[in-house]
Design a protein around this motif. Structure first.
Motif, PDB file in Angstrom:
ATOM      1  N   GLY A   1       0.808  -1.205   0.000  1.00 21.76           N
ATOM      2  CA  GLY A   1       0.000   0.000   0.000  1.00 21.76           C
ATOM      3  C   GLY A   1       0.844   1.260   0.000  1.00 21.76           C
ATOM      4  N   ARG A   2       1.917   1.211   0.787  1.00 21.86           N
ATOM      5  CA  ARG A   2       2.803   2.372   0.830  1.00 21.86           C
ATOM      6  C   ARG A   2       3.490   2.596  -0.513  1.00 21.86           C
ATOM      7  N   ILE A   3       4.001   1.548  -1.121  1.00 27.87           N
ATOM      8  CA  ILE A   3       4.680   1.680  -2.431  1.00 27.87           C
ATOM      9  C   ILE A   3       3.704   2.145  -3.500  1.00 27.87           C
ATOM     10  N   ALA A   4       2.511   1.524  -3.527  1.00 29.09           N
ATOM     11  CA  ALA A   4       1.518   1.915  -4.537  1.00 29.09           C
ATOM     12  C   ALA A   4       1.110   3.365  -4.382  1.00 29.09           C
ATOM     13  N   THR A   5       0.968   3.789  -3.121  1.00 29.84           N
ATOM     14  CA  THR A   5       0.556   5.177  -2.875  1.00 29.84           C
ATOM     15  C   THR A   5       1.625   6.153  -3.354  1.00 29.84           C
ATOM     16  N   GLN A   6       2.886   5.875  -3.009  1.00 27.54           N
ATOM     17  CA  GLN A   6       3.968   6.787  -3.418  1.00 27.54           C
ATOM     18  C   GLN A   6       4.139   6.810  -4.936  1.00 27.54           C
ATOM     19  N   LEU A   7       4.119   5.580  -5.540  1.00 29.52           N
ATOM     20  CA  LEU A   7       4.347   5.518  -6.984  1.00 29.52           C
ATOM     21  C   LEU A   7       3.204   6.153  -7.760  1.00 29.52           C
TER      22      LEU A   7
ATOM     23  N   GLU B   1      -9.118  -3.686   6.183  1.00 29.76           N
ATOM     24  CA  GLU B   1      -8.858  -3.047   4.887  1.00 29.76           C
ATOM     25  C   GLU B   1      -8.710  -1.529   5.085  1.00 29.76           C
ATOM     26  N   ALA B   2      -7.756  -0.993   4.345  1.00 31.81           N
ATOM     27  CA  ALA B   2      -7.484   0.452   4.451  1.00 31.81           C
ATOM     28  C   ALA B   2      -7.519   1.096   3.065  1.00 31.81           C
ATOM     29  N   GLU B   3      -8.033   2.276   3.010  1.00 37.36           N
ATOM     30  CA  GLU B   3      -8.089   3.036   1.743  1.00 37.36           C
ATOM     31  C   GLU B   3      -7.232   4.295   1.857  1.00 37.36           C
ATOM     32  N   ARG B   4      -6.521   4.563   0.780  1.00 36.07           N
ATOM     33  CA  ARG B   4      -5.740   5.803   0.671  1.00 36.07           C
ATOM     34  C   ARG B   4      -6.276   6.603  -0.519  1.00 36.07           C
ATOM     35  N   VAL B   5      -6.546   7.854  -0.287  1.00 41.26           N
ATOM     36  CA  VAL B   5      -7.115   8.725  -1.337  1.00 41.26           C
ATOM     37  C   VAL B   5      -6.071   9.771  -1.729  1.00 41.26           C
ATOM     38  N   ILE B   6      -5.788   9.793  -2.998  1.00 38.98           N
ATOM     39  CA  ILE B   6      -4.859  10.797  -3.541  1.00 38.98           C
ATOM     40  C   ILE B   6      -5.702  11.841  -4.299  1.00 38.98           C
ATOM     41  N   GLN B   7      -5.703  13.076  -3.780  1.00 43.62           N
ATOM     42  CA  GLN B   7      -6.508  14.151  -4.380  1.00 43.62           C
ATOM     43  C   GLN B   7      -5.723  14.807  -5.512  1.00 43.62           C
TER      44      GLN B   7
ATOM     45  N   ASN C   1      -3.687  -4.528  -4.145  1.00 46.64           N
ATOM     46  CA  ASN C   1      -4.345  -3.227  -4.095  1.00 46.64           C
ATOM     47  C   ASN C   1      -5.407  -3.164  -5.177  1.00 46.64           C
ATOM     48  N   ASP C   2      -6.540  -2.544  -4.829  1.00 42.54           N
ATOM     49  CA  ASP C   2      -7.600  -2.226  -5.792  1.00 42.54           C
ATOM     50  C   ASP C   2      -7.563  -0.713  -6.037  1.00 42.54           C
ATOM     51  N   ILE C   3      -7.455  -0.318  -7.305  1.00 40.63           N
ATOM     52  CA  ILE C   3      -7.284   1.092  -7.663  1.00 40.63           C
ATOM     53  C   ILE C   3      -8.522   1.562  -8.417  1.00 40.63           C
TER      54      ILE C   3
ATOM     55  N   LEU D   1      -7.946   9.619  -6.757  1.00 42.09           N
ATOM     56  CA  LEU D   1      -7.414   8.279  -6.967  1.00 42.09           C
ATOM     57  C   LEU D   1      -7.522   7.526  -5.640  1.00 42.09           C
ATOM     58  N   VAL D   2      -8.337   6.472  -5.622  1.00 46.76           N
ATOM     59  CA  VAL D   2      -8.578   5.695  -4.398  1.00 46.76           C
ATOM     60  C   VAL D   2      -7.797   4.385  -4.482  1.00 46.76           C
ATOM     61  N   ILE D   3      -6.920   4.141  -3.502  1.00 48.30           N
ATOM     62  CA  ILE D   3      -6.115   2.897  -3.436  1.00 48.30           C
ATOM     63  C   ILE D   3      -6.553   2.130  -2.191  1.00 48.30           C
ATOM     64  N   ALA D   4      -7.174   0.926  -2.351  1.00 57.99           N
ATOM     65  CA  ALA D   4      -7.664   0.076  -1.239  1.00 57.99           C
ATOM     66  C   ALA D   4      -6.869  -1.231  -1.208  1.00 57.99           C
ATOM     67  N   THR D   5      -6.431  -1.585  -0.026  1.00 60.08           N
ATOM     68  CA  THR D   5      -5.688  -2.854   0.118  1.00 60.08           C
ATOM     69  C   THR D   5      -6.632  -4.031  -0.085  1.00 60.08           C
ATOM     70  N   ASN D   6      -6.114  -5.086  -0.743  1.00 60.44           N
ATOM     71  CA  ASN D   6      -6.893  -6.305  -0.999  1.00 60.44           C
ATOM     72  C   ASN D   6      -6.020  -7.517  -0.628  1.00 60.44           C
ATOM     73  N   PRO D   7      -6.208  -8.046   0.653  1.00 66.11           N
ATOM     74  CA  PRO D   7      -5.339  -9.132   1.127  1.00 66.11           C
ATOM     75  C   PRO D   7      -5.809 -10.527   0.725  1.00 66.11           C
ATOM     76  N   THR D   8      -6.814 -10.646  -0.132  1.00 65.27           N
ATOM     77  CA  THR D   8      -7.394 -11.975  -0.382  1.00 65.27           C
ATOM     78  C   THR D   8      -6.389 -12.952  -0.967  1.00 65.27           C
ATOM     79  N   ARG D   9      -5.479 -12.472  -1.865  1.00 69.91           N
ATOM     80  CA  ARG D   9      -4.515 -13.390  -2.476  1.00 69.91           C
ATOM     81  C   ARG D   9      -3.461 -13.829  -1.460  1.00 69.91           C
ATOM     82  N   ALA D  10      -3.026 -12.890  -0.634  1.00 70.64           N
ATOM     83  CA  ALA D  10      -2.049 -13.246   0.401  1.00 70.64           C
ATOM     84  C   ALA D  10      -2.663 -14.203   1.421  1.00 70.64           C
TER      85      ALA D  10
END
Length: 463
Positions: free
Chosen positions: A51-57, A124-130, A86-88, A136-145
Motif C-alpha cells: 500500500g505504501r509503495i503503490a501510494t507513493q508511486l 482493509e485500508a483506503e488511501r485517497v490521492i486528491q 491493491n484495488d485502484i 485516486l482511491v487505493i484500497a488494500t486487498n489481502p485476499t490473495r495473500a
C-alpha cells in the motif's frame, strides 16, 4: 463413577494410542496457532508495504499525468494494470468512475475460507490521492495473500495428518509387540483364576517382561504347591478324623465287650463257682466222706472254687469299672489309688484334685479312667518307683491329668511295650486331646494329658 469405571476398562494399548493422539492434536493446535500468527503478520506487513509503495508511486505519476489530461492518466493506469494486493479506482470530481483495476488473475476463482480470512486478514485500508480534477482511491486487498497462507496451512496439515496416520499405525504395531508379553501374562492369570494351576509362561522377550514371566511362573508354582499341600493336609486330616472316629468306635466296642464279659463272668461263672462250692461243702459234710480221703479232695475243690471266685471278682472291675457309674471319675480314681496302695505297700501314692471337675460324658470319663489306670499299672509293673502322684483338674475347657513318679523314667515305656502307650495315645486323640511323656521333677516319668470337654461332648452328641 461411570467415567472412572470406563477408564479402568480400557486396555493399555488403547490408553497409549489415546495419549499419542492427544499429544498429536496438541501439536497440531500449536502448529496451526503458530502458522496462523505468522500468516497474519506476513499479510499485515505485505499490505502495509504494498500500500505504501503503490501510494507513493501512483501519487507521483498521477500528479504528472493529471496536469495534461485525465485521459492520459487513465491510459497510464490501464498500461500499469493491477498492482499486487491493491484495488485502484479513479473518480472525477462528480464521482463518476473513470477507471477500476482489473481483478487478480493469481489463483482466480478461489478464496480462503471466511473463518480463516477473519483470523489472518488485517482491516482493509483506503488511501485517497486528491488530484486537481479527480480522486485516486487505493484500497488494500489481502485476499490473495490470505489464500497463499491458507494453501500453505492446508499443505502442512495434509503432510502432518499423513505423518500422524503412519506414525499411529507404526506405534499401534510397536505397542502391540511390546504388550504381547503382558497379554500372555494376563491370559495366564485368567487361566489360574479359572482353576488351571499348572499353566506356565514361555520365556518372554525383553528384560522386564522376562522377569515378570519368571515371577509369574514362580507364583504359579507356589500356588500349585500350596494347593497340593492343602489338599494333602485336608486328606491327612480326613484320614486322621476317620482313624480317630474308628479308634473311638473300637474302644467303645471293646468297652462293650468288656462289660458283656464282666456280666458273663459275674452271672454265669459266678453262679457255677458258687454251685461247685456248695457241692464240695455238701460232700465234706456227708457221713460217708467225713474222715475219709474224699473229704480232703472235697476241701481242695471247695478252696479252689473260692480262690477262683475271688480272682474273678478282682478281674471284673478291670473289665468294667462299675464304680464310675455310681461315683464319678474323681471317686473312681481315688478308689483305684486306694486299692493299688493296699496291694503295693512299698509304693506311696498321692491324689490331688486342683478344682471342681464338671460332669463328663460317659465316653470321655471312661477314656480318662482307662488312661489313669494304664499309667498307674505301668508304674506298679515297670517303673520300680517308691512314690507317685496323680493330679486331676479342669481349666480352659480341658480336663487335665498329670501322673508322675520317681522311677526309671522313659525306660519304663520301653519295657511296658508299644501297646499300652499306643492305647493311651489313641484314647486321648479320639477325643481331640493330647498326651505328653516327659521326665518328671523327681527323675522318673511324667504323663501329661489334656482332654477338651467341648469337643468330646459335641462328638458324643453326634454319635
Amino acid at each position: 463413577h461411570a467415567p472412572a469405571g470406563a477408564a479402568d476398562g480400557m486396555s493399555l494399548r488403547l490408553k497409549i494410542n489415546l495419549i499419542f493422539t492427544a499429544l498429536t492434536l496438541l501439536g497440531f493446535s500449536i502448529l496451526i496457532s503458530v502458522e496462523v500468527a505468522a500468516t497474519r503478520n506476513s499479510v499485515r506487513e505485505e499490505m502495509e508495504a504494498s500500500g505504501r509503495i503503490a501510494t507513493q508511486l501512483l501519487g507521483r505519476m498521477s500528479s504528472f499525468y493529471a496536469r495534461h489530461d485525465l485521459t492520459a492518466l487513465v491510459e497510464f493506469l490501464r498500461d500499469t494494470g493491477r498492482v499486487r494486493a491493491n484495488d485502484i479506482r479513479l473518480l472525477d470530481d462528480s464521482g463518476n468512475l473513470l477507471y477500476e483495476s482489473p481483478p487478480s488473475l493469481y489463483k482466480a476463482g478461489r478464496n480462503a475460507p471466511g473463518w480463516y480470512a477473519a483470523l489472518v486478514a488485517p482491516p482493509e485500508a483506503e488511501r485517497v490521492i486528491q488530484l486537481p480534477n479527480a480522486r485516486l482511491v487505493i484500497a488494500t486487498n489481502p485476499t490473495r495473500a490470505v489464500l497463499d497462507g491458507w494453501d500453505n496451512l492446508r499443505d502442512i496439515l495434509f503432510a502432518q495428518i499423513t505423518l500422524f496416520v503412519l506414525a499411529d499405525l507404526m506405534i499401534f504395531w510397536v505397542v502391540g509387540r511390546w504388550l504381547e508379553p503382558l497379554e500372555k501374562i494376563q491370559r495366564g492369570l485368567r487361566e489360574i483364576e479359572q482353576g488351571d494351576h499348572e499353566v506356565r509362561l514361555p520365556p518372554l522377550p525383553g528384560k522386564e517382561a522376562a522377569e515378570m514371566g519368571r515371577a509369574f511362573n514362580r507364583m504359579a508354582q507356589a500356588v500349585e504347591d500350596n494347593i497340593q499341600v492343602r489338599q494333602a493336609s485336608a486328606e491327612a486330616q480326613a484320614r486322621f478324623d476317620a482313624q480317630r472316629d474308628f479308634t473311638k468306635l473300637l474302644h467303645a466296642r471293646i468297652e462293650e465287650e468288656r462289660a458283656a464279659l464282666a456280666r458273663e463272668l459275674h452271672d454265669e461263672l459266678g453262679q457255677s463257682l458258687t454251685a461247685i462250692r456248695s457241692i464240695a461243702k455238701s460232700l465234706m459234710q456227708h457221713p460217708d466222706v467225713v474222715g475219709g480221703p474224699v473229704e480232703r479232695h472235697a476241701k481242695m475243690l471247695f478252696d479252689t472254687a473260692g480262690m477262683t471266685s475271688d480272682a474273678m471278682h478282682r478281674m471284673i472291675p478291670r473289665l468294667r469299672p462299675i464304680k464310675l457309674e455310681g461315683m464319678g471319675l474323681v471317686d473312681a480314681v481315688r478308689d483305684l489309688m486306694t486299692e493299688t496302695q493296699q496291694n503295693n505297700p512299698g509304693l506311696r501314692l498321692e491324689l490331688n484334685v486342683s478344682n471342681a471337675i464338671p460332669a463328663l460324658d460317659e465316653a470321655l470319663e471312661l477314656s480318662a479312667y482307662r488312661i489313669v489306670q494304664e499309667a498307674v499299672t505301668n508304674i506298679v509293673r515297670h517303673a520300680d518307683a517308691t512314690h507317685a502322684q496323680l493330679s486331676l483338674g479342669f481349666g480352659a475347657g480341658e480336663l487335665q491329668i498329670l501322673v508322675a513318679d520317681n522311677g526309671k523314667g522313659a525306660a519304663s515305656l520301653q519295657r511296658e511295650g508299644h501297646y499300652g502307650v499306643r492305647g493311651m495315645q489313641e484314647r486321648a486323640e479320639s477325643h481331640g486331646g493330647s498326651i505328653i511323656f516327659q521326665r518328671s521333677a523327681e527323675g522318673g516319668l511324667e504323663v501329661r494329658v489334656l482332654l477338651p470337654l467341648n469337643q468330646s461332648s459335641e462328638e458324643s452328641s453326634k454319635v
